[in-house]
Design a protein around this motif. Structure first.
Motif, PDB file in Angstrom:
ATOM      1  N   LYS A 200      18.933  12.554   4.609  1.00  0.00           N
ATOM      2  CA  LYS A 200      18.627  11.122   4.785  1.00  0.00           C
ATOM      3  C   LYS A 200      17.129  10.930   5.018  1.00  0.00           C
ATOM      4  CE  LYS A 200      21.876   7.903   4.700  1.00  0.00           C
ATOM      5  NZ  LYS A 200      21.673   6.680   3.897  1.00  0.00           N
ATOM      6  N   CYS A 201      16.557  11.836   5.797  1.00  0.00           N
ATOM      7  CA  CYS A 201      15.133  11.754   6.117  1.00  0.00           C
ATOM      8  C   CYS A 201      14.289  11.905   4.855  1.00  0.00           C
ATOM      9  CB  CYS A 201      14.781  12.840   7.130  1.00  0.00           C
ATOM     10  SG  CYS A 201      13.084  12.740   7.710  1.00  0.00           S
ATOM     11  N   LEU A 202      14.613  12.876   4.016  1.00  0.00           N
ATOM     12  CA  LEU A 202      13.876  13.091   2.764  1.00  0.00           C
ATOM     13  C   LEU A 202      14.045  11.902   1.825  1.00  0.00           C
ATOM     14  CD1 LEU A 202      14.655  16.877   2.108  1.00  0.00           C
ATOM     15  CD2 LEU A 202      12.459  15.878   2.748  1.00  0.00           C
ATOM     16  N   GLN A 203      15.279  11.366   1.778  1.00  0.00           N
ATOM     17  CA  GLN A 203      15.544  10.192   0.935  1.00  0.00           C
ATOM     18  C   GLN A 203      14.700   9.004   1.385  1.00  0.00           C
ATOM     19  OE1 GLN A 203      19.218   7.579   1.298  1.00  0.00           O
ATOM     20  NE2 GLN A 203      19.808   8.821  -0.464  1.00  0.00           N
ATOM     21  N   SER A 204      14.616   8.822   2.694  1.00  0.00           N
ATOM     22  CA  SER A 204      13.841   7.712   3.254  1.00  0.00           C
ATOM     23  C   SER A 204      12.358   7.861   2.926  1.00  0.00           C
ATOM     24  CB  SER A 204      14.043   7.650   4.770  1.00  0.00           C
ATOM     25  OG  SER A 204      13.284   6.612   5.334  1.00  0.00           O
ATOM     26  N   ILE A 205      11.815   9.093   3.055  1.00  0.00           N
ATOM     27  CA  ILE A 205      10.397   9.342   2.763  1.00  0.00           C
ATOM     28  C   ILE A 205      10.092   9.042   1.296  1.00  0.00           C
ATOM     29  CG2 ILE A 205       8.660  11.178   2.542  1.00  0.00           C
ATOM     30  CD1 ILE A 205       9.979  12.459   5.052  1.00  0.00           C
ATOM     31  N   THR A 206      10.983   9.492   0.404  1.00  0.00           N
ATOM     32  CA  THR A 206      10.786   9.263  -1.033  1.00  0.00           C
ATOM     33  C   THR A 206      10.800   7.773  -1.351  1.00  0.00           C
ATOM     34  OG1 THR A 206      11.916  11.347  -1.487  1.00  0.00           O
ATOM     35  CG2 THR A 206      11.640   9.848  -3.342  1.00  0.00           C
ATOM     36  N   ARG A 207      11.755   7.070  -0.776  1.00  0.00           N
ATOM     37  CA  ARG A 207      11.863   5.630  -1.038  1.00  0.00           C
ATOM     38  C   ARG A 207      10.638   4.873  -0.517  1.00  0.00           C
ATOM     39  NH1 ARG A 207      18.375   4.670   0.117  1.00  0.00           N
ATOM     40  NH2 ARG A 207      18.957   4.687  -2.098  1.00  0.00           N
ATOM     41  N   ARG A 208      10.143   5.260   0.640  1.00  0.00           N
ATOM     42  CA  ARG A 208       8.954   4.583   1.182  1.00  0.00           C
ATOM     43  C   ARG A 208       7.734   4.824   0.305  1.00  0.00           C
ATOM     44  NH1 ARG A 208      10.564   2.406   5.750  1.00  0.00           N
ATOM     45  NH2 ARG A 208      12.305   3.457   6.762  1.00  0.00           N
ATOM     46  N   LYS A 209       7.667   5.994  -0.297  1.00  0.00           N
ATOM     47  CA  LYS A 209       6.567   6.281  -1.239  1.00  0.00           C
ATOM     48  C   LYS A 209       6.627   5.308  -2.411  1.00  0.00           C
ATOM     49  CE  LYS A 209       3.691   8.713  -3.976  1.00  0.00           C
ATOM     50  NZ  LYS A 209       3.845   8.008  -5.233  1.00  0.00           N
ATOM     51  N   TRP A 210       7.826   5.044  -2.939  1.00  0.00           N
ATOM     52  CA  TRP A 210       7.976   4.123  -4.070  1.00  0.00           C
ATOM     53  C   TRP A 210       7.631   2.686  -3.665  1.00  0.00           C
ATOM     54  CZ3 TRP A 210      13.341   6.636  -5.273  1.00  0.00           C
ATOM     55  CH2 TRP A 210      13.132   7.856  -5.935  1.00  0.00           C
TER      56      TRP A 210
END
Length: 526
Positions: free
Chosen positions: A158-168
């Protein structure tokens, strides 16, 4: 004075042709004569410490917000945060929480209706709660952050998914800030974020996406007062969707999303019965999939359009949008709204500058050209910002709109005076290859330069007194108009929907605003 401003002040004081021994004597004099009392030192240290503490608190609370907002929706549910906070110290601080919530709702009136906390409102809420406690406020904030951090658990995935989404989401904002006041890069960034998320976190589903903005219906008023015009969409859908108009009397759920101000999810369009299909080439039996329509809200929580997604192009018939995807798409709609209004503000500022320069040229014919630049964030770590040339005007009335590459400090040694102007946010006078220039910053509400006028006066060292006076008057009114444009975007109003026509009207108003302020100044002088 900050460092660039102090250096600029000294350079202006000594002039260009000063000898090195004179500069050394001036430096020694200032070192000897500049005195600071202990009281002034302490006051300055306290001010620096206070600013540092506020910056650290802001970073701490932003990190906490992101930990709670694991789907990158851009908002937290007020009642959910309130429910967790009510258990702080085993419920001993419920009265402080009640008072803080009351103050919060008076500061953000829309909260009672929408119940969503933005990052800024979340920070305000925690600060209000801490202020109601007895004892040190910083310690109270730290205790609240620690409590709320341990109250939410997040898996590594979930943490990695959140970081990726915030980058976008960050890419969408950066597209706006480096667009040169154009919406096209913003649209591309939005659709790229949606497609990448569908591929990475949406089981590789094939999606179509589109953006429609509200307009006053002047074409067919009998079909409703407002309409939705589709201004952007994914490439494959452009022949069917782009520039299409949805009226109120047509099938569809988009107007329901506008009226309710909430996302509408249709898991199976083939079973709904009230869906408008733009692609008439697609056979009826192939019109299967899910549809999601999200309202676009501005900072005042007014709806100004919709973001739509569907899976009709996906060969898998049972494809639906999951809760975590819908939350992220809400984050995308929020990021688009910020980006869209950033570009609108830039357009308004540029419209105002054109009007100001049109006023100036007949009164100051000695000015050869004025080049207007916008300040943009740097795209890598080697430069903190860049300059984009957007408009060139001259005393013959010619105007040229540019879409040229940005200027970087290290690549433009002859234009270093422009970067000095931005660094110090002060006026710079210099000569380049025998031609005299006056660089004037256009400042934002915090006093930092958001743009710059590069005024060329040819081989004349100075303007004639009456022309210089009119130039000063124009620059004063242009700065006042710029500040008013930026302030208008911060004003709170009652939640409703807002039309694209209002943006067009704001563009016209930005041009008129300069003349209004000039007239007010004239009346005060009389």
């Amino acid at each position: 004075l900050n460092l660039p401003q102090f250096v600029q002040l000294m350079e202006t004081f000594v002039g260009e042709d000063i000898s090195l021994p004179t500069v050394k004597r001036l430096t020694a004099f200032i070192k000897e004569e500049y005195k600071q009392t202990e009281e002034e030192k302490m006051e300055q240290l306290e001010k620096v410490h206070h600013i540092s503490r506020l910056a650290q608190r802001k970073l701490l609370l932003e990190a906490l917000f992101e930990k709670w907002d694991n789907n990158a929706s851009g908002f937290l549910d007020l009642e959910e945060v309130d429910a967790v906070l009510s258990t702080f110290k085993e419920g001993m601080e419920k009265e402080a929480l009640r008072k803080a919530k009351k103050h919060l709702c008076s500061r953000y009136p829309q909260l009672s209706r929408v119940g969503k906390l933005s990052p800024k409102a979340f920070q305000t809420f925690l600060e209000l709660v801490a202020s109601e406690f007895t004892g040190d406020e910083d310690e109270a904030i730290d205790n609240l952050v620690e409590f709320l951090t341990t109250s939410v658990e997040q898996s590594r995935m979930k943490c990695l998914q959140s970081i990726t989404r915030r980058k976008w989401l960050h890419d969408i904002q950066q597209a706006a800030e480096t667009s040169g006041a154009s919406m096209e890069p913003v649209y591309k960034a939005v659709f790229k974020a949606l497609s990448q998320d569908a591929e990475a976190h949406g089981d590789n589903k094939k999606i179509s996406a589109y953006i429609a903005l509200l307009e006053e219906n002047q074409l067919s008023p009998e079909r409703g007062q407002i309409l939705l015009r589709y201004v952007a969409c994914t490439a494959d859908d452009a022949p069917y969707v782009l520039n299409q108009i949805l009226y109120r009397d047509m099938k569809g759920v988009s107007f329901a999303a506008v009226e309710e101000g909430k996302p509408i999810h249709v898991p199976s369009v083939q079973l709904h019965g009230n869906i408008h299909f733009w692609n008439y080439d697609r056979p009826v039996e192939e019109r299967r999939g899910s549809l999601l329509v999200l309202p676009l809200h501005d900072a005042r929580w007014r709806v100004f359009g919709i973001l739509g997604l569907d899976t009709l192009r996906d060969p898998c018939e049972k494809t639906i949008f999951l809760t975590h995807e819908i939350s992220f798409y809400q984050g995308v709609s929020q990021a688009f709204s910020k980006a869209y209004h950033h570009v609108c503000r830039l357009e308004n500022v540029l419209q105002m500058t054109v009007t100001a320069l049109d006023w100036l040229y007949p009164r100051a014919p000695s000015i050869h050209t004025v080049i207007t630049y916008l300040v943009e964030p740097g795209k890598d770590k080697t430069c903190d910002y860049a300059l984009r040339k957007v408009i060139t005007t001259d005393n013959t009335g010619q105007k040229e709109i540019h879409s040229s590459p940005v200027l970087l400090r290290k690549e433009n040694l002859l234009r270093v005076y422009l970067f000095k102007c931005i660094d110090s946010s002060e006026v710079i006078r210099t000569s380049v290859c025998g031609e005299y220039h006056i660089a004037v910053p256009l400042r934002d509400l915090s006093g930092h330069a958001l743009g710059i006028f590069d005024i060329s006066i040819g081989h004349h060292q100075k303007l004639p007194p009456h022309e210089h006076k009119d130039l000063q008057k124009m620059l004063k009114m242009a700065q006042a108009a710029c500040s008013k444009i930026l302030k208008m975007s911060l004003e709170e109003t009652e939640p409703t929907y807002v039309l694209e026509a209002e943006h067009v009207a704001n563009l016209r108003h930005a041009g008129i605003l300069f003349h209004q302020l000039m007239l007010q100044d004239l009346r005060q002088c009389v």
